[in-house]
Motif scaffolding. Structure first.
Motif, PDB file in Angstrom:
ATOM      1  N   ASN A 107       0.706  -1.255  -0.143  1.00 29.87           N
ATOM      2  CA  ASN A 107       0.022  -0.097  -0.238  1.00 29.87           C
ATOM      3  C   ASN A 107       0.622   1.248  -0.670  1.00 29.87           C
ATOM      4  O   ASN A 107       1.998   1.554   0.319  1.00 29.87           O
ATOM      5  CB  ASN A 107      -1.368   0.348   1.715  1.00 29.87           C
ATOM      6  N   GLU A 109       0.379   5.776   0.786  1.00 21.85           N
ATOM      7  CA  GLU A 109      -0.800   6.830   1.189  1.00 21.85           C
ATOM      8  C   GLU A 109      -0.431   7.532  -0.095  1.00 21.85           C
ATOM      9  O   GLU A 109      -1.462   8.436   0.250  1.00 21.85           O
ATOM     10  CB  GLU A 109      -0.034   7.505   2.450  1.00 21.85           C
ATOM     11  N   THR A 127      -4.912   2.608  -3.161  1.00 24.45           N
ATOM     12  CA  THR A 127      -3.839   2.118  -2.538  1.00 24.45           C
ATOM     13  C   THR A 127      -2.958   1.569  -2.307  1.00 24.45           C
ATOM     14  O   THR A 127      -1.597   1.393  -2.132  1.00 24.45           O
ATOM     15  CB  THR A 127      -5.286   1.072  -1.759  1.00 24.45           C
ATOM     16  N   ASN A 128      -3.352  -0.530  -3.858  1.00 23.25           N
ATOM     17  CA  ASN A 128      -1.836  -0.790  -3.526  1.00 23.25           C
ATOM     18  C   ASN A 128      -2.249  -1.082  -5.230  1.00 23.25           C
ATOM     19  O   ASN A 128      -1.444  -1.595  -5.888  1.00 23.25           O
ATOM     20  CB  ASN A 128      -2.078  -2.169  -3.088  1.00 23.25           C
TER      21      ASN A 128
END
Length: 173
Positions: A107, A109, A127-128
């Motif tokens: 992930n 930020e 996110t990822n």
């Protein structure tokens, strides 16, 4: 038993990090993964395991290092995660030749990065994942794995829409 779609970053590209798919499948069987399938030569794997995702990635990474002698980043997603990736694509899916998905190892930020000269290309960091929409074409876009790895400080690997959908189809048969 969990089913995973596993992506290897940077194999069989420009003659580097060559891994024959038959040898890769044998390695995965030796590592005790079940129902192993590979799709095309660019490091797409479907397999079943009792292990958690991080353990699956680590075993594959170590197995490739031991058998083939090079280190390859390994990223995995469960089938529900893979379906969510496709469902969450924020741009038009009409022209499959300009749609892609960049899978991140972990992930982030960070939601926005500065990229100069991307023309009409667009991206969304979630996110990822990084969702890509590249009307300028993938050969011309500045939105590359290397860019995202450098700006997000995370390993990334990209698959086009056709491969992303085909992997889900194979994994859910």
């Amino acid at each position: 038993m969990n089913r995973f779609i596993v992506l290897l970053r940077g194999i069989n590209v420009s003659g580097k990090n060559k891994i024959p798919m038959a040898d890769l499948r044998q390695l995965l069987h030796d590592l005790e993964f079940k129902n192993v399938q590979t799709y095309i030569q660019s490091g797409n794997i479907i397999l079943d395991s009792e292990e958690i995702k991080s353990t699956v990635c680590q075993k594959i990474k170590e197995g490739i290092q031991n058998k083939f002698g090079f280190e390859i980043p390994v990223i995995a997603r469960t089938i529900p995660e893979w379906k969510k990736v496709i469902q969450n694509y924020p741009f038009s899916l009409e022209n499959e030749k300009i749609v892609a998905f960049t899978f991140l190892e972990h992930n982030t930020e960070i939601k926005k990065i500065e990229v100069k000269g991307i023309l009409e290309d667009e991206y969304l960091i979630d996110t990822n994942m990084v969702y890509l929409y590249c009307p300028s074409g993938f050969a011309r876009t500045k939105l590359s794995n290397n860019l995202f790895e450098r700006k997000l400080n995370v390993t990334a690997t990209t698959r086009n829409l056709r491969t992303t959908l085909k992997l889900l189809e194979l994994a859910t048969k």
